[in-house]
Design an enzyme around this catalytic site. Structure first.
Site, PDB file in Angstrom:
ATOM      1  N   GLY A 355      29.558  36.648  41.313  1.00 44.89           N
ATOM      2  CA  GLY A 355      28.158  37.045  41.426  1.00 44.89           C
ATOM      3  C   GLY A 355      27.144  36.028  40.934  1.00 44.89           C
ATOM      4  O   GLY A 355      27.080  34.901  41.436  1.00 44.89           O
ATOM      5  N   GLY A 378      33.447  39.848  44.177  1.00 45.09           N
ATOM      6  CA  GLY A 378      34.393  40.930  43.899  1.00 45.09           C
ATOM      7  C   GLY A 378      35.832  40.449  43.806  1.00 45.09           C
ATOM      8  O   GLY A 378      36.589  40.880  42.929  1.00 45.09           O
TER       9      GLY A 378
END
Ligand code: AMP
Length: 397
Positions: A355, A378
């Site tokens: 992220g 993820g």
């Protein structure tokens, strides 16, 4: 761990090869705004070309939810890819059916085709066996080169591997090699730095890391929940009181596994969450009722730097403060710079991902000097959690 099959293991000359890449690039006014993901796929494409394979690239872009939508077309990628490869690239307006089959059959050795967005078909995300069979049908081999989607069991990451021999591409293999170095057999001491907004999104990551790391520095908003769980008043700071028990469990597990947890000793507080809001540095247990913690303080950064100096391996995810607004980017920038310096000097294997981490390291000017920075969000976190990723497991069959 069973070995994954690699591109180098495959017989490629003349073969029709279906390659799953991640071309989910940002677009602006119908043009590619950042080509990093296209560049990441070049080593695999060039290798396949050199070996005389016939290459068809498949990817998703955005979330068209199973329907054709021009704004999510991969067409704008074709000229960028052709220029980077310095070779013609055929754009094919569908990834299955007659057009895809004819294009695959017409490819010359070393030829490259780019198929339209996988997610124009519902079968992709549903991992529909019929869609997976249709994707695989014109091809001899499958290459998975998109680690960032390997945590999803989609037709293009898992389904196709039931129909074609599957191999890891260069980018995916490189990613797995770096993450394995850090997580499976790290040179010790191993340190983890985990920051970011909330504990609730990273419970499994933290639980996995207290078992593996010798020292875990927790920063960002999530550190507030840990401090609060220890009875420290964090004022108006971002805090998740419902996760106080979770934080205590993580601290208990750390004790059991001999992992030292570092929380900020001093913090930078402000009354407003905005750039250049008046701020002060205080001891972590002296936060005022109307104040919120927006960054770690200089003492905390020094402590993190000292631990980095001792460490041989570092895994980093998440910012240490609200790094998008000055001056609350200071701890993230200083600590990242220090890690980069150690990595550059060959004293530290520094791997980061997930992220906002990429943006934070770029902002700190530390990106280039880290040993490896994963662009997967993820999938990176699930790998750190120690989960089996369907798209990677499929490469071991
Ligand atoms: P994550 O996506 O979980 O890695 O969280 C990243 C976000 O956490 C960034 O947008 C930061 O601004 C935010 N963040 C980090 N520290 C704090 C803090 N002390 N208070 C509020 N937000 C924070």
């Amino acid at each position: 761990m069973t070995r994954i099959h690699r591109l180098e293991d495959a017989e490629l000359a003349g073969k029709r090869v279906l390659v799953r890449v991640d071309f989910n690039v940002p677009l602006k006014d119908g043009a590619v705004a950042d080509a990093s993901r296209i560049e990441a796929a070049l080593p695999t494409i060039r290798y396949l070309k050199d070996k005389g394979a016939r290459i068809a690239l498949i990817s998703h872009l955005g979330r068209p939810k199973g329907k054709r939508a021009e704004e999510f077309s991969l067409a704008p990628i074709q000229p960028v890819l052709a220029e980077l490869l310095d070779t013609p690239v055929l754009f094919v307006p569908d990834c299955v059916g007659d057009e895809a089959r004819q294009a695959a059959e017409g490819l010359m050795q070393g030829g490259v085709a780019l198929f339209e967005n996988l997610r124009f078909h519902e079968g992709e995300e549903a991992n529909d066996p019929a869609f997976a069979r249709a994707l695989a049908e014109p091809f001899d081999l499958f290459v998975e080169d998109a680690f960032s989607v390997s945590h999803r069991a989609h037709a293009s990451t898992e389904g196709v591997t039931h129909h074609l021999p599957a191999f890891a591409g260069k980018a995916l293999a490189r990613e797995i090699d770096h993450l394995s170095t850090v997580l499976r057999d790290p040179k010790r001491p191993m340190m983890a730095v985990i920051g970011g907004a909330k504990v609730s999104t990273k419970i499994d990551v933290l639980m996995a890391l207290v078992e593996k790391a010798d020292i875990l520095a927790i920063g960002g908003g999530m550190a507030n929940t840990f401090m609060s769980a220890k009875g420290i008043d964090v004022g108006k700071s971002l805090n998740e009181p419902d996760y106080a028990d979770t934080a205590r469990k993580i601290m208990d597990a750390a004790r059991t596994h001999g992992c030292e947890i570092m929380l900020p000793a001093d913090v930078v507080v402000a009354e407003k969450f905005e750039a250049n809001a008046p701020s002060r540095t205080v001891s972590a247990d002296r936060v005022g009722q109307n104040e919120m913690i927006l960054d770690a303080g200089p003492e905390s950064v020094d402590a993190i730097a000292e631990a980095i100096e001792e460490a041989s391996t570092l895994l980093w995810n998440g910012p240490l403060g609200a790094f998008e607004i000055t001056p609350f980017d200071t701890a993230t920038v200083e600590a990242a710079k220090y890690a980069a310096k150690q990595a550059r000097a060959g004293k530290l294997v520094a791997v980061a991902g997930g992220g906002d981490t990429v943006a934070a390291l770029r902002h700190a000017g530390a990106y280039e000097d880290f040993t490896y920075v994963s662009n997967a969000g993820g999938a990176f976190l699930e790998w750190v959690e120690g989960r089996a990723l369907p798209g990677v497991e499929a490469l071991k069959r």
